[in-house]
Design an enzyme around this catalytic site. Sequence first.
Site, PDB file in Angstrom:
ATOM      1  N   GLY A 130     -22.596  54.988 -27.384  1.00 14.72           N
ATOM      2  CA  GLY A 130     -22.993  55.185 -25.993  1.00 14.72           C
ATOM      3  C   GLY A 130     -24.187  56.101 -25.787  1.00 14.72           C
ATOM      4  O   GLY A 130     -24.334  56.676 -24.709  1.00 14.72           O
ATOM      5  N   ASN A 133     -30.085  43.490 -21.580  1.00 14.18           N
ATOM      6  CA  ASN A 133     -29.545  43.991 -22.850  1.00 14.18           C
ATOM      7  C   ASN A 133     -30.654  44.698 -23.614  1.00 14.18           C
ATOM      8  O   ASN A 133     -31.819  44.363 -23.470  1.00 14.18           O
ATOM      9  CB  ASN A 133     -29.034  42.796 -23.679  1.00 14.18           C
ATOM     10  CG  ASN A 133     -28.493  43.224 -25.031  1.00 14.18           C
ATOM     11  OD1 ASN A 133     -27.778  44.231 -25.142  1.00 14.18           O
ATOM     12  ND2 ASN A 133     -28.838  42.493 -26.081  1.00 14.18           N
ATOM     13  N   HIS A 137     -31.875  45.417 -27.492  1.00 11.99           N
ATOM     14  CA  HIS A 137     -31.642  44.894 -28.839  1.00 11.99           C
ATOM     15  C   HIS A 137     -32.566  45.614 -29.819  1.00 11.99           C
ATOM     16  O   HIS A 137     -33.755  45.770 -29.532  1.00 11.99           O
ATOM     17  CB  HIS A 137     -31.926  43.381 -28.850  1.00 11.99           C
ATOM     18  CG  HIS A 137     -31.646  42.745 -30.170  1.00 11.99           C
ATOM     19  ND1 HIS A 137     -30.364  42.467 -30.596  1.00 11.99           N
ATOM     20  CD2 HIS A 137     -32.473  42.375 -31.180  1.00 11.99           C
ATOM     21  CE1 HIS A 137     -30.427  41.930 -31.811  1.00 11.99           C
ATOM     22  NE2 HIS A 137     -31.693  41.872 -32.191  1.00 11.99           N
ATOM     23  N   ASP A 156     -29.455  36.739 -27.520  1.00  8.09           N
ATOM     24  CA  ASP A 156     -30.711  37.490 -27.720  1.00  8.09           C
ATOM     25  C   ASP A 156     -31.957  36.651 -27.457  1.00  8.09           C
ATOM     26  O   ASP A 156     -32.976  36.807 -28.135  1.00  8.09           O
ATOM     27  CB  ASP A 156     -30.766  38.075 -29.154  1.00  8.09           C
ATOM     28  CG  ASP A 156     -29.642  39.086 -29.403  1.00  8.09           C
ATOM     29  OD1 ASP A 156     -29.192  39.727 -28.442  1.00  8.09           O
ATOM     30  OD2 ASP A 156     -29.223  39.210 -30.567  1.00  8.09           O
TER      31      ASP A 156
HETATM   32  C1  GRF Z   1     -28.454  50.270 -30.138  1.00  8.96           C
HETATM   33  O1  GRF Z   1     -29.239  50.283 -31.286  1.00  8.96           O
HETATM   34  C2  GRF Z   1     -28.644  49.006 -29.352  1.00  8.96           C
HETATM   35  O2  GRF Z   1     -29.943  48.519 -29.426  1.00  8.96           O
HETATM   36  C3  GRF Z   1     -27.710  48.064 -30.041  1.00  8.96           C
HETATM   37  O3  GRF Z   1     -26.584  48.834 -30.368  1.00  8.96           O
HETATM   38  C4  GRF Z   1     -26.968  50.211 -30.486  1.00  8.96           C
HETATM   39  C5  GRF Z   1     -26.111  50.974 -29.539  1.00  8.96           C
HETATM   40  O4  GRF Z   1     -26.286  52.354 -29.668  1.00  8.96           O
HETATM   41  N1  GRF Z   1     -27.450  46.898 -29.234  1.00  8.96           N
HETATM   42  P1  GRF Z   1     -25.595  53.339 -28.623  1.00  8.96           P
HETATM   43  O5  GRF Z   1     -24.129  52.967 -28.570  1.00  8.96           O
HETATM   44  O6  GRF Z   1     -26.275  53.162 -27.307  1.00  8.96           O
HETATM   45  O7  GRF Z   1     -25.808  54.710 -29.197  1.00  8.96           O
END
Ligand code: GRF
Length: 192
Positions: free
Chosen positions: A20, A112, A114, A150
């Site tokens: 998070g 989203n 990614h 994606d």
């Molecule tokens: C991030 O690298 C995001 O791009 C991917 O999952 C990771 C989540 O990280 N989809 P966090 O939980 O926000 O620290």
Amino acid sequence: MVKLTGLKKIKTAVFISGNGSNLKNLIKFSKKKNSPISIDLIFSNTSKAKGLRFSNQFNIRKYVSSFKNYKTAEVKILNLLNKESIKFICLAGFMKILSKNFIKKFSGKIVNIHPSLLPKYKGLDTHIKAIQNKDKVAGCTVHFVTAKLDSGKIILQKEVKISKKDTYTSLAKKVLRQEHKLYPAAIKKVFN
Ligand code: GRF
């Protein structure tokens, strides 16, 4: 594009499955005057998601529902989103794939983040793939969510240089730092 109506911030839910850090970053951003969104709901498909702690810390409602039966889970979430007048959804490390039906109900209103320069490296293990392929650059992308994984329209991307010393972990850290800048910028772009 979604248009900002009036001066009220757009009620937003963030969907997570893990740490998070993007959620925390978005919450901080949402409290700024120039943020078009407020974060009003945190959803996770697992109670193990560390990011759920930000619910208490920032006094934001949280809701957990396993996706074992995704149809039931999605119906419950849709009801809650409706009840809470949520108009926008940010996926931030959410590890489940939403159904076509769900996406249709929030068409053009789900984004989203990614950790790759899409369309390169859709799906998982993006940093491992980039290192294994000896890529010179990696990066992150914020995009609209469509039924194809994606693959929705790209809102913003940021490149990150890969150095010879980079490991999967160091690259992931570097990219995450950029994600935290990119996500708020992309949201501003969506509502401008
Ligand atoms: C991030 O690298 C995001 O791009 C991917 O999952 C990771 C989540 O990280 N989809 P966090 O939980 O926000 O620290």
